[in-house]
Design an enzyme around this catalytic site. Structure first.
Site, PDB file in Angstrom:
ATOM      1  N   SER A 177       0.836  -1.203   0.000  1.00 59.26           N
ATOM      2  CA  SER A 177       0.000   0.000   0.000  1.00 59.26           C
ATOM      3  C   SER A 177       0.873   1.256   0.000  1.00 59.26           C
ATOM      4  O   SER A 177       1.670   1.446  -0.913  1.00 59.26           O
ATOM      5  CB  SER A 177      -0.969  -0.053   1.191  1.00 59.26           C
ATOM      6  OG  SER A 177      -2.070   0.794   0.981  1.00 59.26           O
ATOM      7  N   ASP A 201      -0.437  -4.797  -3.509  1.00 59.68           N
ATOM      8  CA  ASP A 201      -1.823  -4.331  -3.564  1.00 59.68           C
ATOM      9  C   ASP A 201      -1.992  -2.813  -3.580  1.00 59.68           C
ATOM     10  O   ASP A 201      -2.798  -2.253  -2.838  1.00 59.68           O
ATOM     11  CB  ASP A 201      -2.642  -4.935  -2.415  1.00 59.68           C
ATOM     12  CG  ASP A 201      -4.116  -5.060  -2.812  1.00 59.68           C
ATOM     13  OD1 ASP A 201      -4.372  -5.563  -3.920  1.00 59.68           O
ATOM     14  OD2 ASP A 201      -4.999  -4.646  -2.042  1.00 59.68           O
ATOM     15  N   HIS A 208      -6.447  -6.795   1.548  1.00 55.47           N
ATOM     16  CA  HIS A 208      -5.440  -5.761   1.257  1.00 55.47           C
ATOM     17  C   HIS A 208      -4.147  -5.971   2.039  1.00 55.47           C
ATOM     18  O   HIS A 208      -3.057  -5.811   1.492  1.00 55.47           O
ATOM     19  CB  HIS A 208      -6.052  -4.393   1.561  1.00 55.47           C
ATOM     20  CG  HIS A 208      -5.153  -3.238   1.263  1.00 55.47           C
ATOM     21  ND1 HIS A 208      -4.579  -3.032   0.026  1.00 55.47           N
ATOM     22  CD2 HIS A 208      -4.726  -2.208   2.064  1.00 55.47           C
ATOM     23  CE1 HIS A 208      -3.839  -1.921   0.063  1.00 55.47           C
ATOM     24  NE2 HIS A 208      -3.909  -1.423   1.275  1.00 55.47           N
TER      25      HIS A 208
END
Length: 307
Positions: free
Chosen positions: A122, A146, A285
């Site tokens: 992220s 992700d 995630h």
């Protein structure tokens, strides 16, 4: 008021290792004083020079990687990004990848002796891309988990916003655990309690507060919606595609099937970053927490790839 004695941040590692059937590596906390006086903190696992550096996502900290590191069984450096964990908050509240990258570059120069397999999830992925762009000599391989520069994650799920827009301090950690579980976070109470413990601290007045800056920024933005204050949305970085294009290292995008990167997002990434490798993993995630075995195997494969 009684004195609160904190347990070690490494208290949970033996239990995790036992559940996985692996040994507990040596681990220590490192601190680097940056040129502007802020401190950058990190965890170094194992003995010997690390070949892997891990960068977490927004609102997390280096301990999010614990299970992945235990499974990897290699020397690893996991860094608390600025504004997270034990690293100092930024006065300008700029938590874009490009703003955070200089800290990471200095840390790699100080704490590593070879180009790294740089893994970022992220916000950590955008930061890793910026490091690879500006300091190619520090990065052997880039693994982005992700996230792509085209995804706006600033809003986040409504439950997550409600979680961080609530109070920023609590009487006990149990209150936070109750709140987290009521909003659907955490699979079990012990696991949720671990996450809360590692992401909070006890203030001098005995109250419990979040370590990361984002929760405080979110609460402040809610209280003063017209203040123009920088909030969690500041993680976005419009220059991310340029950073990826300029990176010399091989690039892998890990797409969580139940995460933020959709199949069209992945195809856009493939088109914009020719030669990149894309791997889909059945995970949410936070892949390092929900599919640590698969992620550790992917990182391990980089060890045997040509340097």
């Amino acid at each position: 008021m009684g004195v609160t004695t904190e347990i070690s941040e490494f208290h949970y590692l033996p239990l995790q290792a036992e559940a996985l059937g692996v040994s507990v590596p040596a681990v220590e906390r490192l601190t680097l004083t940056l040129p502007d006086g802020r401190e950058l903190s990190a965890l170094r696992y194992g003995t010997g020079a690390p070949a892997v550096t891990l960068l977490h996502g927004a609102g997390l900290n280096a301990h999010t990687w614990d299970t992945t590191v235990l499974l990897l069984k290699e020397p690893v450096l996991a860094i608390d990004l600025a504004g997270h964990g034990d690293s100092s908050w930024r006065d300008d509240a700029d938590y874009s990848g490009r703003a955070l990258a200089p800290d990471i570059a200095l840390a790699l120069q100080e704490w590593t002796t070879q180009p790294q397999i740089l893994v970022g999830q992220s916000l950590g992925g955008l930061t890793a891309a910026a490091v690879a762009s500006t300091h190619p000599e520090l990065v052997r391989e880039l693994v982005i988990v992700d996230i792509t520069p085209g995804i706006d994650t600033s809003g986040g799920p409504s439950a997550l916003r409600a979680f961080y827009e609530g109070p920023t301090d609590f009487a006990t950690r149990d209150e936070l655990v109750d709140r987290a579980m009521s909003l659907g976070f955490g699979s079990t109470r012990p696991e949720t309690a671990r996450g809360v413990f590692l992401n909070t601290r006890v203030r001098p007045d005995g109250r419990i507060e979040w370590k990361h800056h984002f929760a405080h920024l979110a609460a402040r933005a809610l209280a003063m919606p017209s203040s123009g204050d920088a909030g969690p949305g500041a993680v976005l970085d419009a220059g991310g595609w340029d950073d990826l294009a300029a990176a010399a290292a091989p690039i892998t995008l890990v797409r969580a099937a139940r995460g933020f990167v959709t199949e069209p997002d992945a195809e856009d990434f493939r088109r914009r970053v020719p030669g990149s490798h894309i791997v889909a993993i059945d995970a949410t995630h936070n892949v390092q927490e929900t599919a640590p075995t698969e992620l550790a195997e992917l990182i391990r494969a980089a060890f045997v790839s040509p340097a």
